[in-house]
Scaffold this active site. Structure first.
Site, mmCIF file in Angstrom:
data_model
loop_
_atom_site.group_PDB
_atom_site.id
_atom_site.type_symbol
_atom_site.label_atom_id
_atom_site.label_comp_id
_atom_site.label_asym_id
_atom_site.label_seq_id
_atom_site.Cartn_x
_atom_site.Cartn_y
_atom_site.Cartn_z
ATOM 1 N N LYS A 159 0.772 -1.245 -0.146
ATOM 2 C CA LYS A 159 0.025 -0.078 0.019
ATOM 3 C C LYS A 159 0.823 1.305 -0.193
ATOM 4 O O LYS A 159 1.859 1.150 0.816
ATOM 5 C CB LYS A 159 -0.825 0.018 1.151
ATOM 6 N N LYS A 175 -7.386 8.154 -0.698
ATOM 7 C CA LYS A 175 -8.542 8.595 -0.239
ATOM 8 C C LYS A 175 -9.263 9.876 -0.919
ATOM 9 O O LYS A 175 -9.396 10.647 -0.466
ATOM 10 C CB LYS A 175 -8.637 8.699 1.273
ATOM 11 N N ILE A 208 -14.836 17.290 -6.112
ATOM 12 C CA ILE A 208 -15.859 17.123 -6.950
ATOM 13 C C ILE A 208 -15.665 16.064 -7.745
ATOM 14 O O ILE A 208 -14.998 15.405 -7.945
ATOM 15 C CB ILE A 208 -16.153 18.503 -7.477
ATOM 16 N N THR A 221 -10.555 3.986 10.889
ATOM 17 C CA THR A 221 -10.425 3.137 11.971
ATOM 18 C C THR A 221 -9.992 3.881 13.025
ATOM 19 O O THR A 221 -10.049 3.208 14.394
ATOM 20 C CB THR A 221 -9.716 1.880 11.695
#
Length: 235
Positions: free
Chosen positions: A34, A63, A67, A121
């Site tokens: 990641k 993330k 718009i 989280t």
């Protein structure tokens, strides 16, 4: 060859050199990796090229939340860069998610998974209340995950505690990506809703994001190998 392990190792480093050094200590047949905001901001898209050269499938964890047109364009750029998975914030709403999903569908031979982030989280109910959401994390995750599915997302990021509920309500093919995964006995860190790999898979998670328990270990590949063995893989 596609990685068969559900484990995704978070390369949360401030420099490309450190991330590549860690990646070289891992095995692309035993995990994916990641790339998050810190690493991508310092290294840029070249980090994706370098990790691909090492054989890794990449979850680009930026993330996106903007718009609809901006996010749709961003996820397409990520897909064209060959990433395995990219994510957006479900709180960006239906139009943003639908625009992103539709844009990816128009790309020839697109294989990039598009995932929505529900509730981070690190957040608990007091955090939600402070931003005007009068709901428990579980209630808000449920609401956002249902919206994500109906908006064309392939799945969501959620804690392992929500995996069982979401799998039952949204179907076992709806991909559940779970951070906050730590082997039994590990320090909790800044994650407030955590589980072990075995517990998370049993709860219905499809992919497990693990960071410091692997990257800060004296022998990262040994920890990774043991985690896969615990899951019945590569024993």
């Amino acid at each position: 060859m596609s990685c068969q392990s559900p484990i995704v190792v978070a390369l949360d480093y401030p420099t490309m050199a450190q991330s590549i050094e860690m990646a070289k200590r891992l095995d692309p047949e035993q995990c994916r990796v990641k790339v998050g905001k810190e690493l991508f901001t310092t290294a840029g898209p070249v980090i994706l090229d370098e990790l691909h050269k090492l054989g890794f499938e990449i979850f680009l964890d930026l993330k996106f939340h903007d718009i609809p047109n901006t996010v749709a364009n961003a996820v397409c750029v990520a897909a064209k860069a060959g990433v395995w998975m990219v994510n957006v914030h479900a709180s960006g709403g239906r139009r943003m998610m639908e625009a992103s999903a539709n844009a990816l569908q128009k790309l020839p031979d697109n294989k990039t998974l598009l995932i929505a982030v529900t509730v981070l989280t690190s957040m608990d109910q007091s955090d939600l209340i402070e931003i005007g959401i009068d709901a428990t994390p579980e209630q808000h995750v449920k609401r956002l995950a249902a919206l994500a599915k109906s908006s064309g997302m392939d799945g969501v990021v959620c804690s392992a505690q929500e995996s069982s509920m979401l799998s039952a309500e949204l179907g076992k093919d709806f991909v559940l990506v779970t951070p906050g995964i730590r082997p039994a006995g590990s320090d909790q860190g800044d994650q407030k809703r955590i589980m072990t790999p075995v517990e998370a898979m049993a709860a219905g998670s499809h992919y497990l994001v693990m960071g410091r328990p692997i990257t800060q270990a004296n022998d990262p590949i040994a920890v990774l190998t043991q985690a896969n063995a615990d899951l019945g893989l590569m024993a």
